[in-house]
Design a protein around this motif. Structure first.
Motif, PDB file in Angstrom:
ATOM      1  N   TYR A 116      56.093 116.031 -70.792  1.00 20.62           N
ATOM      2  CA  TYR A 116      55.408 117.334 -70.749  1.00 20.62           C
ATOM      3  C   TYR A 116      54.823 117.721 -72.100  1.00 20.62           C
ATOM      4  CZ  TYR A 116      58.767 120.441 -73.106  1.00 20.62           C
ATOM      5  OH  TYR A 116      59.540 121.095 -74.050  1.00 20.62           O
ATOM      6  N   TYR A 220      57.685 131.478 -75.971  1.00 25.17           N
ATOM      7  CA  TYR A 220      57.715 132.948 -75.890  1.00 25.17           C
ATOM      8  C   TYR A 220      56.824 133.462 -74.769  1.00 25.17           C
ATOM      9  CZ  TYR A 220      60.468 132.391 -79.971  1.00 25.17           C
ATOM     10  OH  TYR A 220      61.481 131.996 -80.806  1.00 25.17           O
ATOM     11  N   HIS A 265      58.670 123.909 -87.135  1.00 30.97           N
ATOM     12  CA  HIS A 265      60.120 123.740 -86.952  1.00 30.97           C
ATOM     13  C   HIS A 265      60.420 122.700 -85.855  1.00 30.97           C
ATOM     14  CE1 HIS A 265      60.289 127.421 -84.066  1.00 30.97           C
ATOM     15  NE2 HIS A 265      60.416 126.340 -83.340  1.00 30.97           N
ATOM     16  N   GLY A 346      69.307 128.053 -80.847  1.00 26.53           N
ATOM     17  CA  GLY A 346      67.951 128.035 -81.424  1.00 26.53           C
ATOM     18  C   GLY A 346      68.011 128.240 -82.929  1.00 26.53           C
ATOM     19  N   ASN A 349      68.954 125.077 -84.495  1.00 23.61           N
ATOM     20  CA  ASN A 349      67.808 124.148 -84.530  1.00 23.61           C
ATOM     21  C   ASN A 349      66.862 124.463 -85.680  1.00 23.61           C
ATOM     22  OD1 ASN A 349      68.833 123.447 -82.086  1.00 23.61           O
ATOM     23  ND2 ASN A 349      67.159 124.253 -80.857  1.00 23.61           N
ATOM     24  N   ALA A 350      66.673 125.771 -85.902  1.00 27.57           N
ATOM     25  CA  ALA A 350      65.672 126.179 -86.883  1.00 27.57           C
ATOM     26  C   ALA A 350      66.179 126.022 -88.315  1.00 27.57           C
ATOM     27  CB  ALA A 350      65.290 127.635 -86.633  1.00 27.57           C
ATOM     28  N   ASN A 355      68.931 120.871 -88.428  1.00 23.17           N
ATOM     29  CA  ASN A 355      67.970 120.219 -87.537  1.00 23.17           C
ATOM     30  C   ASN A 355      68.074 118.698 -87.624  1.00 23.17           C
ATOM     31  OD1 ASN A 355      64.957 119.099 -87.120  1.00 23.17           O
ATOM     32  ND2 ASN A 355      65.322 120.886 -85.834  1.00 23.17           N
ATOM     33  N   HIS A 359      68.055 116.902 -84.089  1.00 20.73           N
ATOM     34  CA  HIS A 359      66.684 116.556 -83.673  1.00 20.73           C
ATOM     35  C   HIS A 359      66.664 115.278 -82.838  1.00 20.73           C
ATOM     36  CE1 HIS A 359      62.373 116.541 -83.694  1.00 20.73           C
ATOM     37  NE2 HIS A 359      62.361 115.294 -84.128  1.00 20.73           N
ATOM     38  N   HIS A 367      69.562 122.764 -75.265  1.00 23.21           N
ATOM     39  CA  HIS A 367      69.017 124.049 -75.742  1.00 23.21           C
ATOM     40  C   HIS A 367      67.963 124.591 -74.774  1.00 23.21           C
ATOM     41  CE1 HIS A 367      67.038 127.030 -78.267  1.00 23.21           C
ATOM     42  NE2 HIS A 367      65.913 126.338 -78.243  1.00 23.21           N
ATOM     43  N   PHE A 368      67.038 123.725 -74.372  1.00 25.84           N
ATOM     44  CA  PHE A 368      65.979 124.339 -73.551  1.00 25.84           C
ATOM     45  C   PHE A 368      66.368 124.485 -72.088  1.00 25.84           C
ATOM     46  CE2 PHE A 368      63.917 120.006 -73.839  1.00 25.84           C
ATOM     47  CZ  PHE A 368      63.865 119.707 -72.491  1.00 25.84           C
ATOM     48  N   THR A 371      67.756 128.009 -72.413  1.00 24.27           N
ATOM     49  CA  THR A 371      66.770 129.072 -72.663  1.00 24.27           C
ATOM     50  C   THR A 371      65.812 129.194 -71.473  1.00 24.27           C
ATOM     51  OG1 THR A 371      65.539 127.430 -73.955  1.00 24.27           O
ATOM     52  CG2 THR A 371      66.808 129.060 -75.181  1.00 24.27           C
ATOM     53  N   ARG A 432      67.682 111.980 -76.754  1.00 28.70           N
ATOM     54  CA  ARG A 432      67.039 112.558 -75.577  1.00 28.70           C
ATOM     55  C   ARG A 432      65.972 111.591 -75.075  1.00 28.70           C
ATOM     56  NH1 ARG A 432      62.786 117.230 -77.637  1.00 28.70           N
ATOM     57  NH2 ARG A 432      62.355 117.296 -75.421  1.00 28.70           N
TER      58      ARG A 432
HETATM   59 FE1  HAS Z   1      63.868 126.825 -78.910  1.00 28.95          FE
HETATM   60  C1  HAS Z   1      63.271 123.452 -79.337  1.00 28.95           C
HETATM   61  C2  HAS Z   1      64.318 127.185 -82.273  1.00 28.95           C
HETATM   62  C3  HAS Z   1      64.321 130.235 -78.505  1.00 28.95           C
HETATM   63  C4  HAS Z   1      62.626 126.611 -75.720  1.00 28.95           C
HETATM   64  N1  HAS Z   1      63.107 125.328 -77.746  1.00 28.95           N
HETATM   65  C5  HAS Z   1      62.970 124.002 -78.107  1.00 28.95           C
HETATM   66  C6  HAS Z   1      62.420 123.275 -77.002  1.00 28.95           C
HETATM   67  C7  HAS Z   1      62.187 124.181 -75.997  1.00 28.95           C
HETATM   68  C8  HAS Z   1      62.641 125.459 -76.478  1.00 28.95           C
HETATM   69  C9  HAS Z   1      61.564 123.902 -74.652  1.00 28.95           C
HETATM   70  O1  HAS Z   1      63.777 125.548 -84.809  1.00 28.95           O
HETATM   71  C10 HAS Z   1      62.191 121.767 -76.950  1.00 28.95           C
HETATM   72  C11 HAS Z   1      60.798 121.336 -77.217  1.00 28.95           C
HETATM   73  C12 HAS Z   1      60.701 119.841 -77.083  1.00 28.95           C
HETATM   74  O2  HAS Z   1      60.526 119.369 -75.950  1.00 28.95           O
HETATM   75  O3  HAS Z   1      60.839 119.145 -78.096  1.00 28.95           O
HETATM   76  N2  HAS Z   1      64.303 128.401 -80.152  1.00 28.95           N
HETATM   77  C13 HAS Z   1      64.455 128.315 -81.488  1.00 28.95           C
HETATM   78  C14 HAS Z   1      64.761 129.643 -82.018  1.00 28.95           C
HETATM   79  C15 HAS Z   1      64.778 130.502 -80.941  1.00 28.95           C
HETATM   80  C16 HAS Z   1      64.460 129.718 -79.787  1.00 28.95           C
HETATM   81  C17 HAS Z   1      65.013 130.013 -83.445  1.00 28.95           C
HETATM   82  N3  HAS Z   1      63.555 128.151 -77.406  1.00 28.95           N
HETATM   83  C18 HAS Z   1      63.793 129.507 -77.441  1.00 28.95           C
HETATM   84  C19 HAS Z   1      63.430 130.098 -76.189  1.00 28.95           C
HETATM   85  C20 HAS Z   1      62.937 129.079 -75.400  1.00 28.95           C
HETATM   86  C21 HAS Z   1      63.030 127.869 -76.189  1.00 28.95           C
HETATM   87  C22 HAS Z   1      63.537 131.574 -75.875  1.00 28.95           C
HETATM   88  C23 HAS Z   1      62.406 129.094 -74.022  1.00 28.95           C
HETATM   89  C24 HAS Z   1      62.251 130.146 -73.286  1.00 28.95           C
HETATM   90  N4  HAS Z   1      63.831 125.560 -80.484  1.00 28.95           N
HETATM   91  C25 HAS Z   1      64.009 125.914 -81.784  1.00 28.95           C
HETATM   92  C26 HAS Z   1      63.807 124.734 -82.640  1.00 28.95           C
HETATM   93  C27 HAS Z   1      63.496 123.672 -81.812  1.00 28.95           C
HETATM   94  C28 HAS Z   1      63.524 124.215 -80.462  1.00 28.95           C
HETATM   95  C29 HAS Z   1      63.889 124.647 -84.113  1.00 28.95           C
HETATM   96  C30 HAS Z   1      63.173 122.236 -82.222  1.00 28.95           C
HETATM   97  C31 HAS Z   1      64.364 121.369 -82.206  1.00 28.95           C
HETATM   98  C32 HAS Z   1      63.984 119.945 -82.533  1.00 28.95           C
HETATM   99  O4  HAS Z   1      64.319 119.502 -83.635  1.00 28.95           O
HETATM  100  O5  HAS Z   1      63.354 119.278 -81.712  1.00 28.95           O
HETATM  101  C33 HAS Z   1      65.010 132.010 -81.019  1.00 28.95           C
HETATM  102  O6  HAS Z   1      63.910 132.691 -80.452  1.00 28.95           O
HETATM  103  C34 HAS Z   1      66.264 132.445 -80.366  1.00 28.95           C
HETATM  104  C35 HAS Z   1      66.543 133.923 -80.624  1.00 28.95           C
HETATM  105  C36 HAS Z   1      67.495 134.490 -79.611  1.00 28.95           C
HETATM  106  C37 HAS Z   1      68.524 135.276 -79.875  1.00 28.95           C
HETATM  107  C38 HAS Z   1      69.401 135.737 -78.735  1.00 28.95           C
HETATM  108  C39 HAS Z   1      69.260 137.237 -78.418  1.00 28.95           C
HETATM  109  C40 HAS Z   1      70.076 137.576 -77.234  1.00 28.95           C
HETATM  110  C41 HAS Z   1      69.702 138.420 -76.223  1.00 28.95           C
HETATM  111  C42 HAS Z   1      70.622 138.619 -75.044  1.00 28.95           C
HETATM  112  C43 HAS Z   1      71.434 139.894 -75.201  1.00 28.95           C
HETATM  113  C44 HAS Z   1      72.434 139.990 -74.114  1.00 28.95           C
HETATM  114  C45 HAS Z   1      72.714 141.121 -73.419  1.00 28.95           C
HETATM  115  C46 HAS Z   1      73.734 141.065 -72.343  1.00 28.95           C
HETATM  116  C47 HAS Z   1      72.034 142.405 -73.673  1.00 28.95           C
HETATM  117  C48 HAS Z   1      68.854 135.743 -81.237  1.00 28.95           C
HETATM  118  C49 HAS Z   1      68.405 139.147 -76.263  1.00 28.95           C
HETATM  119  C50 HAS Z   1      74.810 142.089 -72.546  1.00 28.95           C
HETATM  120  C51 HAS Z   1      75.878 141.863 -71.561  1.00 28.95           C
HETATM  121  C52 HAS Z   1      76.754 142.803 -71.112  1.00 28.95           C
HETATM  122  C53 HAS Z   1      77.776 142.435 -70.101  1.00 28.95           C
HETATM  123  C54 HAS Z   1      76.710 144.183 -71.544  1.00 28.95           C
END
Ligand code: HAS
Length: 542
Positions: A116, A220, A265, A346, A349-350, A355, A359, A367-368, A371, A432
């Motif tokens: 993909y 995103y 990244h 994530g 990873n970053a 990493n 990686h 991870h994905f 997410t 992978r």
């Molecule tokens: Fe990622 C690789 C870094 C988020 C998807 N990511 C991937 C790949 C995919 C993907 C598809 O830096 C693989 C690509 C490939 O095929 O090679 N990712 C991050 C970082 C975040 C992040 C820093 N990724 C996502 C999201 C994805 C996604 C969202 C899909 C939708 N990612 C990486 C990095 C790689 C990577 C490197 C490369 C790795 C490599 O070397 O190949 C950040 O955006 C994450 C921030 C999220 C948070 C969590 C906040 C939590 C929330 C929930 C709150 C819960 C509540 C429940 C309210 C800080 C908002 C309360 C419950 C009660 C009961 C009250």
């Protein structure tokens, strides 16, 4: 919503769920082939199935679902679509569907086994790239149609503050448009000339850089519609209010600013990019975590405030009064809970040094799947459970609600087992995207086997969950009793800060986003072009 808008939205959702089914079947088969226990007829191979699985789920299921959801929400919050936006939306749908069918045929014919992410040096038939052009240009038409609707609405309402859902939809499509410029560049300038044979070589680094310029904001683009559900829909379902309209909009602005100039990244271990630029993009990656933390804060505030209004007093007792038996809440909530460890992954990873450990290992696949395939997919399923009957004029029966809860539990359990095993075995070095055969007999591979079995068990549970989902979706679309299902749209908390007009200053935000992209990419890109190999498009050009 208007019946004409409902049929546009339903058309997108239909392609989305059909792709989900085919992609899931490819996913299951690929696990079997990889295990080495099965051989498929017509020598269908692991990488071919992996490509079908990735393209149909990560690219097609998501994009079509998002467009269907966005059109429905825009029609709900800004009123019936005007003629031009609706017609443009249909044109976009037709182009995208044609592109999807063409791409799927070429993947199944084993003429586009490029995964993909499809960057060089893997090469597909030129028709695969032509198909991608149709999907992307079709999606641009949809973006134009939503912007057009927004523009007409703003001018007819004398610049009134836009409804939160519609604002978020416009932001999501803006992010998508800016991101897909990178994809269009690599497909048109590199892949089509190379796959047809007009040029002899391709610059791999440039193709990967342009892909990841698109590939990170892509994640995103998947996430933001899930956040739209969390911010706008969930408060209504739980009987609460939106914590702050301004905070919600600001988090979307931050995604536009910081989600694009961070593609490096994914390339931290790649030669040809100076460390300074990798470091710079890692810093920006940490900035893009902020709007997710704001979202977490906001959701906790919504849940707690709603609980307190119901009279709960203890520190955490508000959790008990959340509507756990309502699948419209339960499925997205499981997505939110999973996003806590998924987001932490994530951040790992970053982190530049960490990493190096993960990686290209199965950790990244884990991870994905947490997410996009859990947080985002579960939220989309939760949306589908009320959106489909809303659009078809039927009701979400209590039996379907119960089945939806079972489906959500199956999905959560299956994903936890599968992704948990992927994360763990990734730390032991399991690569992978590697067919089983490559590692047969390697002593280290023996240690990976229990985890592979866990992955297969998790994957099988997930497949059962997909079958159950398909049954529920089919029932809600064609068999559920005729009636009215609500499209839940929350209202903002009374005491919340009023929304500053600057948040709707598109020129400002798109301008800053463009400036950040130029700062993060111009110099490293210039270096890459200078070193383009003789015979590749970059070399001829310069
Ligand atoms: Fe990622 C690789 C870094 C988020 C998807 N990511 C991937 C790949 C995919 C993907 C598809 O830096 C693989 C690509 C490939 O095929 O090679 N990712 C991050 C970082 C975040 C992040 C820093 N990724 C996502 C999201 C994805 C996604 C969202 C899909 C939708 N990612 C990486 C990095 C790689 C990577 C490197 C490369 C790795 C490599 O070397 O190949 C950040 O955006 C994450 C921030 C999220 C948070 C969590 C906040 C939590 C929330 C929930 C709150 C819960 C509540 C429940 C309210 C800080 C908002 C309360 C419950 C009660 C009961 C009250």
């Amino acid at each position: 919503i208007d019946r004409r808008d409902a049929s546009l939205s339903l058309s997108f959702l239909t392609v989305s769920f059909v792709s989900l089914l085919i992609g899931a079947i490819a996913g299951l088969l690929q696990t079997f082939v990889r295990s080495g226990a099965f051989e498929l007829p017509f020598s269908i191979g692991y990488y071919q199935l992996l490509t079908a699985h990735g393209v149909l789920l990560a690219l097609i299921f998501t994009t079509f679902f998002i467009l269907g959801f966005l059109y429905a929400g825009i029609s709900k919050t800004m009123g019936t679509l005007y003629d031009v936006p609706r017609r443009t939306g249909w044109l976009g749908f037709v182009m995208m569907t044609f592109g999807t069918i063409l791409a799927t045929v070429f993947i199944l014919l084993n003429k586009a086994t490029v995964l993909y992410t499809f960057y060089a040096p893997l090469q597909a038939s030129p028709w695969f790239y032509v198909a991608l052009v149709h999907v992307v240009v079709g999606s641009w038409l949809c973006a134009f149609s939503m912007w057009n609707q927004y523009y007409i609405w703003k001018s007819r309402t004398k610049n009134k503050l836009s409804p939160l859902f519609s604002y978020m939809a416009v932001m999501t499509m803006t992010l998508w448009f800016v991101a897909t410029l990178g994809l269009a560049a690599t497909v048109l300038l590199q892949f089509i000339p190379w796959s047809i044979g007009w040029v002899e070589k391709i610059d791999i680094l440039i193709s990967r850089t342009l892909f990841w310029y698109f590939g990170h904001p892509l994640v995103y683009f998947w996430l933001l519609p899930a956040y739209m559900c969390w911010y706008v829909v969930i408060p209504k379902i739980i009987g609460g209010k939106i914590f702050s309209d301004a905070l919600a909009r600001l988090s979307f602005v931050l995604f536009l600013l910081f989600s694009i100039p961070v593609g490096f990244h994914h390339q931290l271990l790649e030669p040809g990019i100076a460390h300074t630029w990798k470091f710079f993009q890692v810093v920006l990656t940490f900035m893009v975590i902020v709007p997710s933390l704001m979202t977490a804060f906001s959701m906790f505030a919504v849940f707690e405030t709603a609980g307190r209004k119901k009279g709960t007093k203890g520190l955490f007792t508000w959790i008990k009064v959340l509507p756990w038996g309502d699948v419209r809440f339960f499925a997205p909530m499981m997505g939110m809970l999973i996003f806590i460890p998924a987001g932490a992954g994530g951040i790992i990873n970053a982190s530049h040094q960490l990493n190096q450990v993960i990686h290209n290992t199965l950790w990244v696949t884990g991870h994905f799947h947490l997410t996009v395939a859990s947080t985002v997919a579960l939220t989309f399923f939760g949306i589908g459970y009320w959106l489909i009957p809303h659009l078809t004029g039927r009701t979400l029966t209590s039996r379907m609600n119960k089945l939806g809860i079972v489906q959500t539990i199956l999905w959560t359990v299956g994903m936890t087992i599968m992704s948990g095993a992927m994360h763990a075995v990734g730390l032991f070095g399991a690569p992978r995207r590697t067919s089983y055969t490559t590692y047969t007999g390697h002593p280290q591979a023996i240690d990976w086997i229990p985890y592979q079995i866990a992955m297969a068990i998790g994957g099988t549970i997930l497949f059962l969950a997909i079958i159950l989902l398909m049954y529920i979706v089919w029932f809600l679309a064609f068999k559920a009793p005729i009636g009215i299902t609500e499209f839940p749209i929350g209202e903002v908390e009374e005491g919340a800060l009023s929304t500053p007009a600057v948040l709707e200053n598109w020129k400002l935000w798109v301008g800053i986003s463009g400036a950040l992209i130029l700062i993060a990419y111009t110099i490293p890109f210039w270096h890459m072009i200078q070193h383009a190999p003789p015979g590749s498009p970059g070399y001829k050009f310069w």
